[in-house]
Design a protein around this motif. Structure first.
Motif, PDB file in Angstrom:
ATOM      1  N   ILE A 106     -13.785  -9.238  19.368  1.00 37.36           N
ATOM      2  CA  ILE A 106     -14.222  -9.698  18.044  1.00 37.36           C
ATOM      3  C   ILE A 106     -13.217 -10.687  17.463  1.00 37.36           C
ATOM      4  CG2 ILE A 106     -14.806  -9.000  15.691  1.00 37.36           C
ATOM      5  CD1 ILE A 106     -15.571  -6.253  16.846  1.00 37.36           C
ATOM      6  N   GLY A 107     -11.921 -10.376  17.596  1.00 39.17           N
ATOM      7  CA  GLY A 107     -10.902 -11.232  17.009  1.00 39.17           C
ATOM      8  C   GLY A 107     -10.840 -12.608  17.627  1.00 39.17           C
ATOM      9  N   CYS A 108     -10.880 -12.648  18.949  1.00 36.20           N
ATOM     10  CA  CYS A 108     -10.743 -13.936  19.637  1.00 36.20           C
ATOM     11  C   CYS A 108     -12.006 -14.787  19.546  1.00 36.20           C
ATOM     12  CB  CYS A 108     -10.372 -13.709  21.101  1.00 36.20           C
ATOM     13  SG  CYS A 108      -8.748 -12.946  21.325  1.00 36.20           S
ATOM     14  N   ALA A 109     -13.147 -14.137  19.366  1.00 43.30           N
ATOM     15  CA  ALA A 109     -14.413 -14.886  19.299  1.00 43.30           C
ATOM     16  C   ALA A 109     -15.075 -14.729  17.929  1.00 43.30           C
ATOM     17  CB  ALA A 109     -15.350 -14.408  20.406  1.00 43.30           C
ATOM     18  N   PHE A 110     -14.250 -14.546  16.880  1.00 42.69           N
ATOM     19  CA  PHE A 110     -14.805 -14.248  15.562  1.00 42.69           C
ATOM     20  C   PHE A 110     -15.722 -15.350  15.048  1.00 42.69           C
ATOM     21  CE2 PHE A 110     -14.791 -14.107  10.929  1.00 42.69           C
ATOM     22  CZ  PHE A 110     -15.077 -12.768  10.690  1.00 42.69           C
ATOM     23  N   GLU A 111     -15.304 -16.595  15.179  1.00 38.02           N
ATOM     24  CA  GLU A 111     -16.103 -17.707  14.653  1.00 38.02           C
ATOM     25  C   GLU A 111     -17.475 -17.749  15.310  1.00 38.02           C
ATOM     26  OE1 GLU A 111     -15.268 -19.508  12.125  1.00 38.02           O
ATOM     27  OE2 GLU A 111     -13.314 -18.512  11.961  1.00 38.02           O
ATOM     28  N   TYR A 116     -18.750  -4.547  16.529  1.00 36.20           N
ATOM     29  CA  TYR A 116     -18.010  -3.882  15.459  1.00 36.20           C
ATOM     30  C   TYR A 116     -18.298  -2.375  15.505  1.00 36.20           C
ATOM     31  CZ  TYR A 116     -15.863  -3.778  10.739  1.00 36.20           C
ATOM     32  OH  TYR A 116     -15.033  -3.556   9.668  1.00 36.20           O
ATOM     33  N   GLY A 117     -19.561  -2.017  15.665  1.00 35.43           N
ATOM     34  CA  GLY A 117     -19.939  -0.606  15.756  1.00 35.43           C
ATOM     35  C   GLY A 117     -19.364   0.079  16.974  1.00 35.43           C
ATOM     36  N   LEU A 118     -19.322  -0.632  18.102  1.00 33.48           N
ATOM     37  CA  LEU A 118     -18.749  -0.050  19.325  1.00 33.48           C
ATOM     38  C   LEU A 118     -17.251   0.186  19.168  1.00 33.48           C
ATOM     39  CD1 LEU A 118     -20.660  -2.072  22.090  1.00 33.48           C
ATOM     40  CD2 LEU A 118     -20.876   0.369  21.575  1.00 33.48           C
ATOM     41  N   MET A 119     -16.571  -0.714  18.469  1.00 28.95           N
ATOM     42  CA  MET A 119     -15.143  -0.508  18.209  1.00 28.95           C
ATOM     43  C   MET A 119     -14.930   0.759  17.379  1.00 28.95           C
ATOM     44  SD  MET A 119     -12.299  -3.026  16.430  1.00 28.95           S
ATOM     45  CE  MET A 119     -12.498  -2.461  14.733  1.00 28.95           C
ATOM     46  N   MET A 120     -15.758   0.937  16.342  1.00 32.69           N
ATOM     47  CA  MET A 120     -15.658   2.128  15.509  1.00 32.69           C
ATOM     48  C   MET A 120     -16.062   3.380  16.293  1.00 32.69           C
ATOM     49  SD  MET A 120     -14.638   0.803  12.615  1.00 32.69           S
ATOM     50  CE  MET A 120     -15.032   1.795  11.192  1.00 32.69           C
ATOM     51  N   SER A 121     -17.032   3.233  17.189  1.00 32.67           N
ATOM     52  CA  SER A 121     -17.485   4.355  18.001  1.00 32.67           C
ATOM     53  C   SER A 121     -16.390   4.837  18.951  1.00 32.67           C
ATOM     54  CB  SER A 121     -18.727   3.957  18.807  1.00 32.67           C
ATOM     55  OG  SER A 121     -19.287   5.071  19.474  1.00 32.67           O
ATOM     56  N   MET A 122     -15.649   3.886  19.527  1.00 30.12           N
ATOM     57  CA  MET A 122     -14.535   4.260  20.396  1.00 30.12           C
ATOM     58  C   MET A 122     -13.442   4.973  19.602  1.00 30.12           C
ATOM     59  SD  MET A 122     -15.266   3.527  23.491  1.00 30.12           S
ATOM     60  CE  MET A 122     -13.688   3.581  24.353  1.00 30.12           C
ATOM     61  N   GLY A 123     -13.285   4.575  18.344  1.00 30.93           N
ATOM     62  CA  GLY A 123     -12.337   5.283  17.485  1.00 30.93           C
ATOM     63  C   GLY A 123     -12.770   6.716  17.258  1.00 30.93           C
ATOM     64  N   ASN A 124     -14.061   6.929  17.028  1.00 31.14           N
ATOM     65  CA  ASN A 124     -14.578   8.291  16.869  1.00 31.14           C
ATOM     66  C   ASN A 124     -14.425   9.102  18.152  1.00 31.14           C
ATOM     67  OD1 ASN A 124     -15.416   8.260  14.178  1.00 31.14           O
ATOM     68  ND2 ASN A 124     -17.402   7.372  14.668  1.00 31.14           N
ATOM     69  N   GLY A 164      -6.469 -14.956   8.174  1.00 31.44           N
ATOM     70  CA  GLY A 164      -7.854 -15.139   8.603  1.00 31.44           C
ATOM     71  C   GLY A 164      -8.495 -13.805   8.959  1.00 31.44           C
ATOM     72  N   LYS A 165      -9.813 -13.735   8.839  1.00 27.03           N
ATOM     73  CA  LYS A 165     -10.537 -12.476   9.063  1.00 27.03           C
ATOM     74  C   LYS A 165     -10.392 -11.961  10.493  1.00 27.03           C
ATOM     75  CE  LYS A 165     -13.938 -13.460   5.476  1.00 27.03           C
ATOM     76  NZ  LYS A 165     -15.346 -13.781   5.161  1.00 27.03           N
ATOM     77  N   LYS A 166     -10.272 -12.872  11.442  1.00 29.80           N
ATOM     78  CA  LYS A 166     -10.193 -12.435  12.833  1.00 29.80           C
ATOM     79  C   LYS A 166      -8.946 -11.587  13.101  1.00 29.80           C
ATOM     80  CE  LYS A 166      -7.832 -16.550  14.705  1.00 29.80           C
ATOM     81  NZ  LYS A 166      -7.951 -17.662  15.711  1.00 29.80           N
ATOM     82  N   TRP A 167      -7.886 -11.807  12.298  1.00 29.16           N
ATOM     83  CA  TRP A 167      -6.635 -11.102  12.558  1.00 29.16           C
ATOM     84  C   TRP A 167      -6.707  -9.619  12.207  1.00 29.16           C
ATOM     85  CZ3 TRP A 167      -2.419 -11.925  15.313  1.00 29.16           C
ATOM     86  CH2 TRP A 167      -2.223 -13.213  15.812  1.00 29.16           C
ATOM     87  N   THR A 168      -7.664  -9.218  11.367  1.00 23.36           N
ATOM     88  CA  THR A 168      -7.819  -7.783  11.108  1.00 23.36           C
ATOM     89  C   THR A 168      -8.241  -7.062  12.385  1.00 23.36           C
ATOM     90  OG1 THR A 168     -10.121  -8.084  10.387  1.00 23.36           O
ATOM     91  CG2 THR A 168      -8.416  -8.144   8.692  1.00 23.36           C
ATOM     92  N   PHE A 169      -8.984  -7.737  13.241  1.00 21.79           N
ATOM     93  CA  PHE A 169      -9.424  -7.137  14.502  1.00 21.79           C
ATOM     94  C   PHE A 169      -8.344  -7.250  15.588  1.00 21.79           C
ATOM     95  CE2 PHE A 169     -13.279  -8.342  12.217  1.00 21.79           C
ATOM     96  CZ  PHE A 169     -13.992  -7.145  12.263  1.00 21.79           C
ATOM     97  N   ILE A 170      -7.624  -8.349  15.585  1.00 21.34           N
ATOM     98  CA  ILE A 170      -6.535  -8.504  16.564  1.00 21.34           C
ATOM     99  C   ILE A 170      -5.441  -7.468  16.291  1.00 21.34           C
ATOM    100  CG2 ILE A 170      -4.711 -10.050  17.366  1.00 21.34           C
ATOM    101  CD1 ILE A 170      -6.637 -12.392  16.819  1.00 21.34           C
ATOM    102  N   ILE A 171      -5.142  -7.228  15.020  1.00 21.05           N
ATOM    103  CA  ILE A 171      -4.148  -6.203  14.661  1.00 21.05           C
ATOM    104  C   ILE A 171      -4.648  -4.811  15.064  1.00 21.05           C
ATOM    105  CG2 ILE A 171      -3.030  -5.058  12.693  1.00 21.05           C
ATOM    106  CD1 ILE A 171      -2.789  -7.839  11.402  1.00 21.05           C
TER     107      ILE A 171
END
Length: 498
Positions: free
Chosen positions: A346-351, A364-372, A422-429
């Motif tokens: 998501i971060g690298c291909a945000f645009e 985004y949902g799959l990232m949250m799902s892996m967290g769960n 930038g918004k993409k960095w929230t996902f890279i972090i």
């Protein structure tokens, strides 16, 4: 060691620290039908109200967008962060205070207190008012803080009670049962909150937004009320009766014995909440910024948010299935690896992804799902299994509190990161935190196999004996124990009638 009521044998610990599996049947009489019924009731009632935490957190996701529309001038970024963090600050205090309380005064006492706080705080939030809009938001901050104290206290109180009851009712399935009555309600509270919000919005209309958020907050009081009566009738677990320390808790010895495990559970929980909480609270804001015409269309934002929460939910079920197959620690590392994979995608291909909304929401949902699947399921389970009964609530509460500190830090940093990097960095972090989570889990989290919790109690008792502790274990004969005997009689009578 003084007069101890503990039924654990320290003779099963060898000089080199190896644990011989004791014949635990000799320590505990086979539970009767009534005792098993009481344990099952405790499991359900302990975890059921955790849906309140998931509901309250996810409801703030949509109300952040609503407040931005209804109170555009007054609901600044500072006020938004203050209202969001009120729940977090309350949760941090509640987790520490109730964690200590549930070890000292008992699980049931703590659960009743948290239920009352959630209900009273929810009522005050629903009725939030002031001479000015700013005053109303300050009242909302205070009432949300009270709700947070209650929902935060639910973590150590309900989780320890559920784990101990599951240990008695279904030892081999303790892990999956624990997850299904704790993290599943937490995760399910998200889609439920969005669904209720959309229903109320459809009924009241976008011209009555004040009604929408007040009714939505009020409905949140119903969930803890449903189980309140049954919590009053909960029985205290056998483990707590035999393993509690009511006086002279040796906290220095506890820290010396569990320091490495505490680094693991506290660190992993900090990293998990640092990622998942701000991404939950501000996910609707993110979606509103990429979905066409959604900045002022609450329904459209809510529908996408509901899809996001629904995609994240199956991860809980997969984690519950895997925890006994590949182990708790491996499952948690697998979940953290999902942050690395999907965070970088998501971060690298945000645009590019932000122009394809369905694909963005799926990733985004799959990232949250892996967290769960990983830390969402495992960190609570490991925190309930890694510590002895005498300090389980305290250590669980400290771990969860550090997690909420991570959530508060993440929430505070989220918008500045978006604005400056930038918004993409929230996902890279998030991906960077995934790497850190794997390292913390590997080096500091113990390998838990799902063995009887009394084995850890036996090890802890042996450690205390060797270090000269002269206190006593057990809550047998206490006022709470006498109440449990009355509850068991009531359950027996009900069982005979049926």
């Amino acid at each position: 060691m003084g007069n101890t009521n503990a039924s654990f044998s320290s003779n099963d610990i060898t000089a080199d620290g190896e644990q011989h599996q004791p014949d635990l049947e000799m320590y505990t009489p086979k539970p009767s039908k009534v005792q098993r019924l009481a344990a099952i009731l405790s499991i359900v009632c302990a975890g059921a109200a955790l849906i309140s935490d998931g509901y309250q957190n996810s409801l703030m996701t949509m109300t952040n967008v609503l407040f931005g529309i209804e109170y555009k001038k007054q609901y600044t970024s500072t006020v938004s962060t203050r209202v969001s963090n009120a729940l977090l600050v309350g949760e941090i205090i509640g987790q520490v205070v109730i964690g200590l309380t549930c070890d000292y005064m008992g699980r049931k006492t703590a659960l009743v207190a948290t239920t009352v706080l959630i209900v009273v705080g929810g009522i005050l939030a629903t009725a939030a008012h002031g001479k000015t809009i700013e005053g109303m938001f300050w009242m909302l901050v205070v009432s949300r803080g009270m709700v947070g104290f209650g929902t935060g206290g639910e973590y150590p109180a309900s989780s320890t009670a559920a784990s101990e009851a599951a240990n008695e009712a279904a030892l081999t399935k303790r892990g999956p049962i624990f997850i299904m009555v704790t993290n599943f309600p937490l995760a399910f509270g998200g889609p439920l909150a969005i669904s209720i919000f959309l229903i109320v919005l459809a009924a009241a209309g976008e011209n009555h937004l004040s009604t929408v958020w007040r009714v939505s907050f009020g409905i949140g009081c119903i969930f803890p009320l449903i189980v309140f009566y049954f919590r009053l009738k909960m029985a205290t677990s056998y483990l707590y009766k035999k393993g509690a320390i009511k006086k002279n808790v040796p906290y220095f010895l506890v820290l010396k014995y569990y320091w490495k495990t505490l680094i693991g559970t506290c660190g992993a929980w900090f990293l998990y909440d640092f990622i998942t909480f701000p991404n939950g609270v501000f996910s609707a804001t993110i979606l509103a910024s990429i979905v066409p015409d959604s900045a002022t269309n609450l329904q459209k934002t809510g529908e996408w948010q509901l899809l996001l929460g629904t995609i994240a939910l199956p991860g809980v079920l997969v984690g519950a299935y895997l925890c006994n197959i590949i182990g708790r620690r491996a499952t948690m590392m697998l979940g953290f690896s999902g942050y690395i994979i999907f965070g970088l995608i998501i971060g690298c291909a945000f645009e590019q992804l932000s122009k394809i909304v369905p694909l963005f929401v799926i990733f985004y949902g799959l990232m949250m799902s892996m967290g769960n699947l990983g830390p969402g399921d495992m960190i609570g389970l490991l925190s309930s299994e890694s510590y002895a009964t005498a300090v389980r609530g305290t250590c669980y509460g400290l771990s969860a509190a550090l997690g909420k500190v991570g959530a508060a830090v993440g929430t505070q940093c989220f918008k500045p990161i978006q604005a400056n990097l930038g918004k993409k960095w929230t996902f890279i972090i998030a991906a960077i935190c995934g790497v850190s989570g794997i390292l913390v889990t590997y080096f500091f989290i113990p390998h838990i196999t799902g063995e009887d919790l009394r084995v850890e109690d036996a090890k802890f008792e042996e450690y205390l004996l060797k270090n000269g502790w002269t206190g006593s274990l057990g809550a047998t004969g206490s006022e709470e124990d006498l109440k449990d005997q009355e509850t068991n009689k009531e359950l027996a009578n009900d069982s005979e009638k049926s």
